[in-house]
Design a protein around this motif. Structure first.
Motif, PDB file in Angstrom:
ATOM      1  N   ARG A 309      25.253  12.141 -10.021  1.00 13.97           N
ATOM      2  CA  ARG A 309      24.649  11.011 -10.489  1.00 13.97           C
ATOM      3  C   ARG A 309      25.581   9.688 -10.216  1.00 13.97           C
ATOM      4  O   ARG A 309      24.841   8.739  -9.641  1.00 13.97           O
ATOM      5  CB  ARG A 309      24.267  10.730 -11.871  1.00 13.97           C
ATOM      6  CG  ARG A 309      23.137  11.875 -12.227  1.00 13.97           C
ATOM      7  CD  ARG A 309      22.806  11.858 -13.781  1.00 13.97           C
ATOM      8  NE  ARG A 309      21.301  12.380 -13.904  1.00 13.97           N
ATOM      9  CZ  ARG A 309      21.214  13.503 -14.878  1.00 13.97           C
ATOM     10  NH1 ARG A 309      22.068  13.744 -15.625  1.00 13.97           N
ATOM     11  NH2 ARG A 309      19.928  13.992 -15.085  1.00 13.97           N
ATOM     12  N   ALA A 313      24.502   6.501  -7.776  1.00 16.71           N
ATOM     13  CA  ALA A 313      24.483   5.006  -8.380  1.00 16.71           C
ATOM     14  C   ALA A 313      25.357   4.347  -7.647  1.00 16.71           C
ATOM     15  O   ALA A 313      25.154   2.943  -7.435  1.00 16.71           O
ATOM     16  CB  ALA A 313      25.010   5.142 -10.009  1.00 16.71           C
ATOM     17  N   ARG A 356      17.478   7.017  -2.853  1.00 15.34           N
ATOM     18  CA  ARG A 356      17.570   6.151  -4.038  1.00 15.34           C
ATOM     19  C   ARG A 356      17.480   7.124  -5.226  1.00 15.34           C
ATOM     20  O   ARG A 356      16.954   8.151  -5.204  1.00 15.34           O
ATOM     21  CB  ARG A 356      16.120   5.366  -3.740  1.00 15.34           C
ATOM     22  CG  ARG A 356      15.995   4.419  -2.956  1.00 15.34           C
ATOM     23  CD  ARG A 356      14.510   3.755  -2.806  1.00 15.34           C
ATOM     24  NE  ARG A 356      14.233   3.255  -4.213  1.00 15.34           N
ATOM     25  CZ  ARG A 356      12.924   2.771  -4.449  1.00 15.34           C
ATOM     26  NH1 ARG A 356      12.115   2.906  -3.439  1.00 15.34           N
ATOM     27  NH2 ARG A 356      12.629   2.395  -5.414  1.00 15.34           N
ATOM     28  N   ALA A 357      18.391   6.613  -6.192  1.00 13.35           N
ATOM     29  CA  ALA A 357      18.798   7.445  -7.110  1.00 13.35           C
ATOM     30  C   ALA A 357      17.594   7.720  -8.137  1.00 13.35           C
ATOM     31  O   ALA A 357      17.395   8.842  -8.571  1.00 13.35           O
ATOM     32  CB  ALA A 357      19.805   6.632  -8.053  1.00 13.35           C
ATOM     33  N   GLU A 358      16.510   6.662  -8.271  1.00  9.64           N
ATOM     34  CA  GLU A 358      15.512   6.806  -9.058  1.00  9.64           C
ATOM     35  C   GLU A 358      14.400   7.875  -8.318  1.00  9.64           C
ATOM     36  O   GLU A 358      13.704   8.607  -9.056  1.00  9.64           O
ATOM     37  CB  GLU A 358      14.759   5.590  -9.407  1.00  9.64           C
ATOM     38  CG  GLU A 358      14.257   4.604  -8.074  1.00  9.64           C
ATOM     39  CD  GLU A 358      15.323   3.907  -7.631  1.00  9.64           C
ATOM     40  OE1 GLU A 358      14.842   2.979  -6.962  1.00  9.64           O
ATOM     41  OE2 GLU A 358      16.286   3.909  -7.996  1.00  9.64           O
ATOM     42  N   GLN A 359      14.579   8.304  -7.084  1.00  5.94           N
ATOM     43  CA  GLN A 359      13.815   9.053  -6.468  1.00  5.94           C
ATOM     44  C   GLN A 359      14.241  10.380  -6.576  1.00  5.94           C
ATOM     45  O   GLN A 359      13.494  11.160  -6.746  1.00  5.94           O
ATOM     46  CB  GLN A 359      13.648   8.732  -5.030  1.00  5.94           C
ATOM     47  CG  GLN A 359      12.609   7.488  -4.499  1.00  5.94           C
ATOM     48  CD  GLN A 359      12.664   7.268  -3.079  1.00  5.94           C
ATOM     49  OE1 GLN A 359      13.825   7.296  -2.459  1.00  5.94           O
ATOM     50  NE2 GLN A 359      11.618   6.817  -2.616  1.00  5.94           N
ATOM     51  N   GLU A 361      16.316  11.367  -9.222  1.00  7.47           N
ATOM     52  CA  GLU A 361      16.486  11.881 -10.463  1.00  7.47           C
ATOM     53  C   GLU A 361      15.496  13.169 -11.057  1.00  7.47           C
ATOM     54  O   GLU A 361      16.303  13.901 -11.515  1.00  7.47           O
ATOM     55  CB  GLU A 361      16.248  10.638 -11.466  1.00  7.47           C
ATOM     56  CG  GLU A 361      16.473  10.922 -12.851  1.00  7.47           C
ATOM     57  CD  GLU A 361      18.003  11.529 -13.097  1.00  7.47           C
ATOM     58  OE1 GLU A 361      17.995  12.354 -14.117  1.00  7.47           O
ATOM     59  OE2 GLU A 361      18.905  11.212 -12.472  1.00  7.47           O
ATOM     60  N   PRO A 362      14.345  13.244 -10.377  1.00  5.71           N
ATOM     61  CA  PRO A 362      13.540  14.630 -11.050  1.00  5.71           C
ATOM     62  C   PRO A 362      14.371  15.829 -10.238  1.00  5.71           C
ATOM     63  O   PRO A 362      14.542  16.815 -11.172  1.00  5.71           O
ATOM     64  CB  PRO A 362      12.320  14.487 -10.448  1.00  5.71           C
ATOM     65  CG  PRO A 362      12.278  12.744 -10.379  1.00  5.71           C
ATOM     66  CD  PRO A 362      13.520  12.131  -9.936  1.00  5.71           C
TER      67      PRO A 362
END
Length: 391
Positions: A309, A313, A356-359, A361-362
């Protein structure tokens, strides 16, 4: 005699030191993906030392992609092993590498005697031989029957798929190339059945290429037997994978799920996503070694999701991919199959360009959940096992 190095630079320094001390290394196993100096660059640096006798290099990787093979050849590396490394393959590859340097033959009388003694305890086990060639059928069948096994023969993978669902076999010898359904396809179909997930399947092939070995491992096979069949090699494989049959006991306890807690032998049991049978087999059945590897696994993996993570980031997907790759490999070695699959999914997404971290994350969360549960359960059971172990 073996020695470890935790990085490419440490390996270069160790090879230089050993050569100067008059004890040069014969073989160097190199991991392909390492931070800082990777395996290829390490091989180049060692070659540039100008040693009187340059060691032989063998590459180890969990990738197995064509570019690894091509780049390895460019720096003079002839063999590429794919993780998790099978003990038999590791032994054979090392012996092949040393064959050019060692004049004396390897005498393996004691291991062979042990294998023969174990085979005597397995008489009556049921073997399925999947082979389309009648000559190969006869040779393999007679070898197996001479060992006291009950042998069924299937001419192709489709017939074999029906037989393994109908009868209980102790091991399957599976030819790779057959009409109707080949061995790799048949193995994939067999592994779809929960009852057959742990059935030992051994590939029989005339091809000793690493690509073929990798294809078999990915399909779910456990080991390899090269044709023409060496009787001693077949005996060793049978001793490795076939278990003595026990008389069934008709009690409620016989079908009860394993309790969550270390067994009498100290091995963890009842932990979701941990295949201790598979992990122990990759440690050549050495329980002490397997327990030591599990403890190192707990210590080494407890920060990995946090590190992934953090790398994402900071906009460093390469580091995140390397961490996921390492987790996949070490999880496979200890039999942590669920974590291995989740790490492989994350690694594949990063390799395919998702950054991308948000992509991501799952996928990171999908890895984090079974990882945290596995590490907590292992930490608890290993602590109990250590406390109850005799001095």
């Amino acid at each position: 005699q073996t020695q470890e190095a935790g990085s490419g630079q440490a390996a270069v320094d160790e090879v230089r030191r050993a050569a100067a001390a008059g004890h040069p290394y014969d073989v160097v196993y190199l991991d392909w993906r390492m931070p800082g100096m990777d395996g290829m660059e390490t091989a180049r640096r060692i070659r540039s030392l100008g040693l009187a006798a340059t060691p032989m290099f063998l590459m180890v990787t969990a990738y197995g992609r064509e570019e690894v093979l091509k780049e390895a050849e460019s720096v003079g590396i002839q063999n590429v092993l794919v993780k998790p490394v099978n003990a038999s393959v590791l032994f054979d590859t090392t012996m092949d590498a040393l064959g050019g340097r060692r004049g004396e033959p390897a005498v393996l009388t004691q291991p062979q005697a042990e294998a023969d003694a174990r085979i005597a305890q397995l008489r009556g086990a049921r073997i399925l031989l999947v082979e389309d060639n009648d000559i190969n059928q006869q040779v393999a069948r007679e070898m197996l029957q001479d060992c006291g096994f009950v042998v069924d023969v299937a001419e192709n993978g489709e017939i074999a798929l029906g037989l393994v669902q109908k009868f209980n076999y102790d091991l399957v010898f599976m030819d790779m190339q057959m009409p109707v359904m080949d061995g790799v396809t048949a193995t994939r179909e067999i592994r779809k059945h929960a009852r057959l997930e742990l059935l030992p399947i051994v590939a029989m092939t005339a091809n000793a290429m690493e690509q073929d070995r990798r294809k078999c491992m990915e399909a779910g096979m456990n080991d390899f037997l090269i044709k023409p069949i060496d009787p001693q090699e077949m005996t060793a494989i049978l001793a490795r994978w076939v278990r003595p049959r026990r008389a069934p006991t008709v009690t409620a306890r016989a079908i009860a799920p394993q309790p969550a807690g270390p067994g009498a032998d100290g091995l963890p049991q009842g932990i979701a996503g941990l295949d201790t049978v598979l992990g122990l087999s990759r440690m050549m059945g050495k329980k002490t070694l397997y327990l030591a590897m599990l403890r190192r696994y707990v210590d080494g993996q407890k920060q990995v999701v946090t590190d992934i993570r953090q790398a994402l980031a900071c906009g460093d997907p390469a580091t995140a991919e390397r961490l996921a790759h390492t987790t996949k490999a070490v999880s496979a070695n200890v039999g942590a199959t669920l974590v291995q699959e989740r790490a492989a999914d994350l690694e594949a997404a990063l390799r395919d360009g998702m950054t991308r971290a948000e992509q991501l994350e799952p996928l990171v969360f999908a890895l984090h959940q079974p990882m945290s549960e596995l590490l907590a359960a292992l930490h608890r059971q290993l602590a109990i096992a250590s406390a109850s172990a005799p001095a």
